[in-house]
Design a protein around this motif. Structure first.
Motif, PDB file in Angstrom:
ATOM      1  N   GLN A 189      65.939  76.406  14.756  1.00  0.00           N
ATOM      2  CA  GLN A 189      64.631  76.938  14.436  1.00  0.00           C
ATOM      3  C   GLN A 189      63.908  77.358  15.697  1.00  0.00           C
ATOM      4  N   ARG A 217      71.379  72.239   3.755  1.00  0.00           N
ATOM      5  CA  ARG A 217      71.533  73.688   3.768  1.00  0.00           C
ATOM      6  C   ARG A 217      70.358  74.405   4.399  1.00  0.00           C
ATOM      7  N   ASP A 218      69.170  73.923   4.107  1.00  0.00           N
ATOM      8  CA  ASP A 218      67.977  74.623   4.571  1.00  0.00           C
ATOM      9  C   ASP A 218      67.855  74.723   6.071  1.00  0.00           C
ATOM     10  N   TYR A 230      57.813  78.098   4.909  1.00  0.00           N
ATOM     11  CA  TYR A 230      58.201  77.255   3.777  1.00  0.00           C
ATOM     12  C   TYR A 230      57.074  77.316   2.759  1.00  0.00           C
TER      13      TYR A 230
END
Lengths: 567, 151
Positions: A330, A324-325, A140
């Protein structure tokens, strides 16, 4: 008192109303709109949720767990010497390490460790004398290193508990204590800040916050609704502020809460959970949790499924939307932080003899110096002054009310004020508390002021209450005087009383004359009273008050009127 | 981008369970213990694993050479399994016996905005400029990476 009402009302009632407007369909046969009464049934503050109402469906048990990030109150960052400060020119509080330039290494800040130990002790945790640092990798723009240093394997503290109080039945007369287990507390770095410019498809990155020390508190999913979550976070905020380990002001991002919500039927395994982020105040926390519970119940009731996703709370619409991200799971590729040896903490027994004091953190030493926690303070107030527990609760809760914007909210603002007034007045604490919680507090809230900013000092209020206690003025007059004092013109209560001629009439004869005049002028009412309708007496008392411009003692007036009417 | 024909790719060998794929099935709570050494001759890297890596690490295995190189790197690292580590605690860091130095809470750094921004290609009013958020990855079916091309 008012604070509790706001919290309870806003926490649950509000979201059902809004949800009703938003959602087209509702679960259950008959599709009845969700009533406030049913809310009390869905989440029973006595523990766990119960029946979903008369619709005959199997009940749903909501499960709520919180992950809280509290920014440590320190001068410098967790692993570097840059300053920690809320507002500053972009990228001015950034060292080479924070910008993750090559050749830089983390150096642990002692104060941050102490803050974490204090917090862990206050929350009854077991402190790991040896804890380890790890790297958590993700990409990020505001994470220049591409990883965050955290404590995933062996955090600094585990297995604690947080006790908080909650009003049941919306009556504010009964408080119940609940507990939520703390799974662990760990030290970790904060990331920088991103400002999204969607029009030009770019993101601005400010690394001032990158590397600031955070305490992550992971709670077990022991809560069942927004109200409980809000109460728990409030209590935690108070504790952190009392300890000084974090200022915990949500508005400044010093306390961030993510909620994990799921629902299931009793006896069945836990349902799929969603994570709700972007919650910016305690009030919104309650709304977001309740909305999400309701959304999941509705979705499952309609035969849908819940995705294990991350959702953002939209405070304007009062609902949660998918983020959305965060599509897909993850993989953080955790690995040990190779640049940091294990963190070793000592206690009185294990204290090494020959080490530099500055390099040693002694848990017992910190324990001895912990200040009184809020729960202890409340008990002391109740014991010392004979006030009710819920009053004591409000005294300590208000300094970081959700509507309070001040980051200077002092620790014992209201409680200190109360104690100060009690010292200076003859009025009993039980009566004083009413003036503090009803009159003073509502003024402060109306004008969004903190206790320190109050134009009416404790001295002035005590002075006023003394006049009232000595029966020199009526309580109506006292309220009038308070309104005048509020203007902050520097007049004393006595001066204000004289100026507006608010003293109680001491002349018995004059009072009797006025009473007689009123009686003579209200034939119908007099007849009604003589016929047995005592309530009409109040009207006469009111008329006397009017004639005397509030300067008559209502008790005395009543006596006089009754005497005259019985003649 | 050179594209391998599908046939050749198939012949190069595909997934075998228990190989490198299992290392990525992140059981984060286990403390990074390595799996048991895979049996048999050198394992091949599965297409699923490669796709997963491309998504995570935002790399693009340009061509078969890239994949081959990855394969070789994994094989090279696999040699570690030849060492018997039964009963030995994994070492995280050569610093494990050192004392973790604790710094006093003083402000000693910062205020070097200009220097920091010198490194950035683009800045706007003392902010670094980055592409928007996390660009949502194009759906797998639409990707034009090598792996997709070879399917």
């Amino acid at each position: 008192m008012a604070a509790m009402a706001t919290m309870v009302a806003a926490g649950c009632g509000g979201v059902w109303c809004r949800a009703r407007q938003r959602c087209a369909r509702w679960p259950g046969p008959g599709s009845r709109p969700f009533l406030r009464a049913q809310r009390a049934v869905v989440c029973n503050a006595r523990g766990g949720a119960v029946s979903a109402g008369k619709s005959g469906l199997a009940p749903w048990i909501p499960v709520v767990g919180l992950e809280i990030h509290a920014q440590i109150s320190s001068n410098s960052k967790l692993f570097s010497g840059s300053r920690v400060q809320f507002a500053a020119p972009p990228n001015s509080l950034v060292s080479f390490f924070d910008a993750s330039l090559p050749g830089t290494l983390p150096v642990l800040n002692r104060r941050c460790v102490e803050a974490a130990v204090m917090t862990a002790l206050a929350l009854n945790c077991r402190i790991n004398k040896k804890s380890l640092f790890d790297r958590k990798h993700y990409f990020y723009a505001d994470l220049p290193a591409g990883y965050q240093i955290t404590q995933q394997r062996v955090p600094i503290a585990v297995n604690g508990s947080l006790s908080y109080s909650l009003c049941i039945d919306n009556k504010m007369s009964q408080m119940v204590t609940k507990t939520v287990r703390i799974k662990q507390i760990q030290l970790e770095q904060d990331s920088g800040k991103s400002l999204h410019d969607d029009t030009r498809s770019q993101t601005f990155v400010d690394l001032n916050r990158a590397g600031v020390g955070l305490m992550e508190l992971v709670m077990e999913p022991d809560m069942c609704c927004g109200e409980e979550a809000a109460a728990a976070v409030r209590e935690l905020q108070l504790i952190l502020q009392t300890l000084g380990s974090s200022q915990a002001v949500m508005a400044e991002g010093q306390l961030r809460v993510d909620a994990n919500v799921s629902v299931h039927h009793p006896g069945e395994p836990y349902g799929v959970r969603t994570e709700v982020k972007n919650i910016n105040s305690i009030r919104f926390l309650a709304k977001a949790v309740d909305y999400e519970i309701q959304r999941q119940i509705q979705e499952l009731g309609n035969g849908g499924t819940i995705l294990n996703e991350t959702r953002a709370f939209d405070s304007k619409l009062g609902c949660t939307v998918p983020m959305r991200d965060k599509e897909g799971k993850q993989d953080y590729r955790f690995m040990p932080e190779p640049n940091l040896p294990p963190l070793i903490l000592y206690d009185a027994k294990s204290l090494p003899a020959n080490m530099n004091h500055q390099q040693v953190i002694n848990i017992d030493w910190i324990h001895e110096r912990l200040p009184d926690l809020p729960s202890v303070k409340r008990e002391k107030l109740v014991e010392q002054y004979g006030i009710l527990p819920e009053h004591s609760f409000t005294l300590l809760v208000w300094q970081q009310d959700q509507n309070c914007n001040s980051s200077q909210a002092s620790e014992d603002g209201l409680a200190e004020f109360f104690e100060s007034v009690v010292k200076q007045t003859q009025m009993k604490p039980k009566k004083v508390i009413g003036w503090i919680l009803n009159d003073l507090l509502s003024y402060l809230k109306q004008h969004s002021l903190t206790v320190k900013e109050s134009p009416v000092s404790s001295f002035l209020l005590a002075d006023l209450l003394n006049l009232l206690e000595k029966k020199e003025i009526s309580s109506t007059a006292a309220k009038r005087v308070l309104a005048e004092l509020w203007k902050g013109e520097g007049k004393t209560p006595l001066e204000t009383v004289k100026e507006h001629k608010l003293e109680l009439l001491q002349d018995q004869k004059e009072l009797e004359q006025i009473c007689q005049a009123v009686i003579d002028g209200q034939e119908n009412e007099v007849m009604a009273i003589k016929a047995g309708n005592r309530k009409v007496l109040n009207k006469l008392i009111g008329l006397v008050q009017k004639k005397t411009q509030g300067r008559s003692n209502p008790v005395l007036v009543k006596q006089l009127l009754e005497k005259k009417l019985s003649e | 981008m050179r594209v391998l024909s599908l046939g050749r790719w198939l012949r190069a060998g595909l997934v075998l369970p228990g190989g490198p794929a299992s290392r990525h099935s992140g059981d984060r709570h286990s403390g990074h213990r390595p799996q048991a050494p895979p049996q048999g001759p050198a394992q091949k890297v599965s297409v699923e694993v490669l796709e997963h890596l491309e998504q995570l690490a935002l790399v693009d295995f340009r061509d078969s050479e890239g994949v081959e190189r990855l394969q070789k790197a994994i094989q090279f690292a696999d040699q570690l399994h030849e060492v018997n580590t039964d009963g030995v605690e994994p070492m995280d860091s050569v610093l494990e016996d050192r004392c973790l130095y604790l710094r006093e809470d003083d402000v000693t750094e910062g205020n070097c905005t200009k220097e920091l921004l010198e490194n950035a290609r683009e800045t706007v009013e003392e902010y670094f400029v980055a592409p928007p958020g996390n660009i949502p990855l194009v759906k797998l079916e639409e990707q034009k990476t090598y792996l997709q091309g070879s399917k």
